[in-house]
Design an enzyme around this catalytic site. Structure first.
Site, PDB file in Angstrom:
ATOM      1  N   GLU A   1      42.298  49.797  43.539  1.00 28.59           N
ATOM      2  CA  GLU A   1      42.615  48.390  43.749  1.00 28.59           C
ATOM      3  C   GLU A   1      44.110  48.247  44.033  1.00 28.59           C
ATOM      4  O   GLU A   1      44.913  48.118  43.095  1.00 28.59           O
ATOM      5  CB  GLU A   1      42.247  47.572  42.504  1.00 28.59           C
ATOM      6  CG  GLU A   1      40.774  47.588  42.166  1.00 28.59           C
ATOM      7  CD  GLU A   1      40.338  46.311  41.457  1.00 28.59           C
ATOM      8  OE1 GLU A   1      39.319  45.755  41.851  1.00 28.59           O
ATOM      9  OE2 GLU A   1      41.038  45.859  40.534  1.00 28.59           O
TER      10      GLU A   1
ATOM     11  N   GLU B   1      45.833  43.710  36.323  1.00 23.85           N
ATOM     12  CA  GLU B   1      46.278  42.508  35.605  1.00 23.85           C
ATOM     13  C   GLU B   1      46.588  42.849  34.150  1.00 23.85           C
ATOM     14  O   GLU B   1      47.524  42.299  33.560  1.00 23.85           O
ATOM     15  CB  GLU B   1      45.193  41.417  35.716  1.00 23.85           C
ATOM     16  CG  GLU B   1      45.141  40.857  37.138  1.00 23.85           C
ATOM     17  CD  GLU B   1      43.768  40.385  37.593  1.00 23.85           C
ATOM     18  OE1 GLU B   1      42.861  40.224  36.754  1.00 23.85           O
ATOM     19  OE2 GLU B   1      43.607  40.188  38.814  1.00 23.85           O
TER      20      GLU B   1
ATOM     21  N   ASN C   1      33.719  41.549  38.895  1.00 21.50           N
ATOM     22  CA  ASN C   1      34.651  41.303  37.801  1.00 21.50           C
ATOM     23  C   ASN C   1      34.924  39.802  37.771  1.00 21.50           C
ATOM     24  O   ASN C   1      35.671  39.292  38.606  1.00 21.50           O
ATOM     25  CB  ASN C   1      35.948  42.092  38.054  1.00 21.50           C
ATOM     26  CG  ASN C   1      37.016  41.792  37.018  1.00 21.50           C
ATOM     27  OD1 ASN C   1      36.765  41.100  36.034  1.00 21.50           O
ATOM     28  ND2 ASN C   1      38.222  42.315  37.237  1.00 21.50           N
ATOM     29  N   TRP C   2      34.314  39.132  36.818  1.00 22.90           N
ATOM     30  CA  TRP C   2      34.432  37.668  36.772  1.00 22.90           C
ATOM     31  C   TRP C   2      35.778  37.227  36.202  1.00 22.90           C
ATOM     32  O   TRP C   2      36.088  36.048  36.170  1.00 22.90           O
ATOM     33  CB  TRP C   2      33.272  37.064  35.960  1.00 22.90           C
ATOM     34  CG  TRP C   2      31.924  37.244  36.610  1.00 22.90           C
ATOM     35  CD1 TRP C   2      31.659  37.882  37.803  1.00 22.90           C
ATOM     36  CD2 TRP C   2      30.648  36.777  36.127  1.00 22.90           C
ATOM     37  NE1 TRP C   2      30.305  37.840  38.076  1.00 22.90           N
ATOM     38  CE2 TRP C   2      29.659  37.173  37.059  1.00 22.90           C
ATOM     39  CE3 TRP C   2      30.240  36.072  34.982  1.00 22.90           C
ATOM     40  CZ2 TRP C   2      28.298  36.878  36.883  1.00 22.90           C
ATOM     41  CZ3 TRP C   2      28.895  35.788  34.804  1.00 22.90           C
ATOM     42  CH2 TRP C   2      27.938  36.180  35.760  1.00 22.90           C
ATOM     43  N   LYS C   3      36.545  38.162  35.703  1.00 23.44           N
ATOM     44  CA  LYS C   3      37.867  37.878  35.127  1.00 23.44           C
ATOM     45  C   LYS C   3      37.759  36.745  34.100  1.00 23.44           C
ATOM     46  O   LYS C   3      36.752  36.670  33.393  1.00 23.44           O
ATOM     47  CB  LYS C   3      38.883  37.586  36.240  1.00 23.44           C
ATOM     48  CG  LYS C   3      38.917  38.720  37.286  1.00 23.44           C
ATOM     49  CD  LYS C   3      40.090  38.666  38.221  1.00 23.44           C
ATOM     50  CE  LYS C   3      40.022  39.834  39.196  1.00 23.44           C
ATOM     51  NZ  LYS C   3      41.158  39.902  40.104  1.00 23.44           N
TER      52      LYS C   3
ATOM     53  N   SER D   1      40.108  41.651  47.483  1.00 25.36           N
ATOM     54  CA  SER D   1      39.724  40.728  48.562  1.00 25.36           C
ATOM     55  C   SER D   1      38.555  41.237  49.395  1.00 25.36           C
ATOM     56  O   SER D   1      38.484  40.985  50.591  1.00 25.36           O
ATOM     57  CB  SER D   1      40.934  40.410  49.462  1.00 25.36           C
ATOM     58  OG  SER D   1      41.943  39.759  48.705  1.00 25.36           O
TER      59      SER D   1
ATOM     60  N   GLY E   1      36.269  40.612  42.812  1.00 25.36           N
ATOM     61  CA  GLY E   1      36.728  39.491  41.996  1.00 25.36           C
ATOM     62  C   GLY E   1      36.166  38.185  42.511  1.00 25.36           C
ATOM     63  O   GLY E   1      35.031  37.810  42.232  1.00 25.36           O
ATOM     64  N   GLY E   2      36.954  37.473  43.306  1.00 28.25           N
ATOM     65  CA  GLY E   2      36.603  36.126  43.767  1.00 28.25           C
ATOM     66  C   GLY E   2      35.191  36.001  44.321  1.00 28.25           C
ATOM     67  O   GLY E   2      34.443  35.084  43.938  1.00 28.25           O
TER      68      GLY E   2
ATOM     69  N   HIS F   1      42.699  47.550  34.421  1.00 33.21           N
ATOM     70  CA  HIS F   1      42.882  46.674  35.587  1.00 33.21           C
ATOM     71  C   HIS F   1      44.372  46.350  35.757  1.00 33.21           C
ATOM     72  O   HIS F   1      45.101  46.227  34.764  1.00 33.21           O
ATOM     73  CB  HIS F   1      42.069  45.388  35.390  1.00 33.21           C
ATOM     74  CG  HIS F   1      41.961  44.582  36.646  1.00 33.21           C
ATOM     75  ND1 HIS F   1      42.976  43.775  37.087  1.00 33.21           N
ATOM     76  CD2 HIS F   1      40.985  44.502  37.580  1.00 33.21           C
ATOM     77  CE1 HIS F   1      42.616  43.213  38.242  1.00 33.21           C
ATOM     78  NE2 HIS F   1      41.410  43.647  38.553  1.00 33.21           N
TER      79      HIS F   1
ATOM     80  N   GLY G   1      43.145  39.253  45.100  1.00 32.53           N
ATOM     81  CA  GLY G   1      43.241  37.794  45.058  1.00 32.53           C
ATOM     82  C   GLY G   1      44.110  37.206  46.152  1.00 32.53           C
ATOM     83  O   GLY G   1      44.456  36.026  46.099  1.00 32.53           O
TER      84      GLY G   1
HETATM   85  P1  13P Z   1      39.542  39.887  44.351  1.00 31.04           P
HETATM   86  O1  13P Z   1      38.222  40.355  44.921  1.00 31.04           O
HETATM   87  O2  13P Z   1      39.508  38.460  43.901  1.00 31.04           O
HETATM   88  O3  13P Z   1      40.687  40.221  45.241  1.00 31.04           O
HETATM   89  O4  13P Z   1      39.770  40.726  42.989  1.00 31.04           O
HETATM   90  C1  13P Z   1      39.619  42.105  43.019  1.00 31.04           C
HETATM   91  C2  13P Z   1      39.699  42.589  41.631  1.00 31.04           C
HETATM   92  O5  13P Z   1      40.745  42.524  41.006  1.00 31.04           O
HETATM   93  C3  13P Z   1      38.484  43.150  41.023  1.00 31.04           C
HETATM   94  O6  13P Z   1      38.755  43.780  39.829  1.00 31.04           O
END
Ligand code: 13P
Length: 254
Positions: free
Chosen positions: A167, A99, A12-14, A213, A234-235, A97, A173
């Protein structure tokens, strides 16, 4: 007998990468990941980069996903993107998600509308569920997971094509992933909830990922847990080498 579930590693590149950067990252990911056996791999760039990344991914083993959709085929919804716009471009779409739940006030009902719209258009929804730290500390994690899962799959007879991502909000994050035990426990609550609603067979056919994470250091212990069918990253998905090492870990466990 438990049907085999192919693990899925999805990035997920957000809200990261311009189209030019996304195209480069996609090429780097193809290079680093190669042709992994026994694991499905997807990347989910921002909407404006879907086209560039689709071109870059053509002929590779990596699938494309979007990060959201609006649950109507077309119409006066300024700024939104419909499932018909995505259906020939993407295989997956991330829905609900945390967020989006937190910053854009998405309700469980709205998220369910989106899951159904995705399925109706042949897209595979990656439905995200997870408790916040406050909810966890109040002893409400199980209730939240049950409620979000139940609402997310409401009115859907065949849940098998749905992917769910557990999640925990406190792990996203932060660099502090859930412990393997916590990931297994959360995922087993989700699977039991599906079993209660749609039967054991349906629950066993749904892929449930862990997200929060996940990185090359913790991936093996998380994926080693029974019931953890992959990761939503994510990251670490913004770094082709790190993402590829997560894919390799999943391939080894498969
Ligand atoms: P991180 O891997 O950056 O914690 O993000 C997880 C995420 O929200 C994937 O959708």
């Amino acid at each position: 007998m438990t049907p085999a579930r192919t693990p899925l590693i999805a990035g997920n590149w957000k809200m990261n990468t311009t189209p030019a950067e996304a195209r480069r990252l996609a090429s780097d990911v193809i290079h680093a990941v190669g042709d992994p056996a026994g694991v499905d791999v997807a990347v989910c760039p921002p909407f404006v980069s879907l086209h560039a990344v689709a071109e870059a991914l053509r002929g590779s083993a990596i699938a494309l996903g979007a990060q959201n959709l609006y649950p109507a085929p077309s119409g006066a919804y300024t700024g939104e993107i419909s499932p018909t716009m995505l259906q020939n471009l993407c295989r997956y779409v991330i829905i609900g998600h945390s967020e989006r739940r937190a910053y854009f006030m998405e309700s469980d009902e709205f998220i369910n509308d989106k899951v159904r719209a995705a399925l109706e258009h042949g897209l595979t929804p990656i439905l995200c569920v997870g408790e916040s730290l406050e909810q966890r500390e109040a002893g409400r994690a199980t209730d939240i997971l049950r409620a979000q899962t139940t609402a997310g799959i409401a009115h859907i007879d065949d849940v098998a094509p749905i992917v769910i991502a557990y999640e925990p909000v406190w792990a996203i994050g932060t660099g502090v992933a859930a412990t393997p035990d916590d990931a297994r426990e959360g995922i087993s609550v989700i699977r039991e909830t599906i079993a209660d609603a749609r039967g054991h067979g349906a629950a066993e056919s749904v892929r449930i990922l862990y997200g929060g994470s996940m990185n090359p250091q913790n991936v093996e212990s998380l994926l080693a847990q029974p019931g953890v069918d992959g990761g939503l990253i994510g990251g670490a998905s913004l770094n082709a080498e790190q993402f590829a090492s997560l894919v390799r870990a999943a391939a080894q466990q498969g």
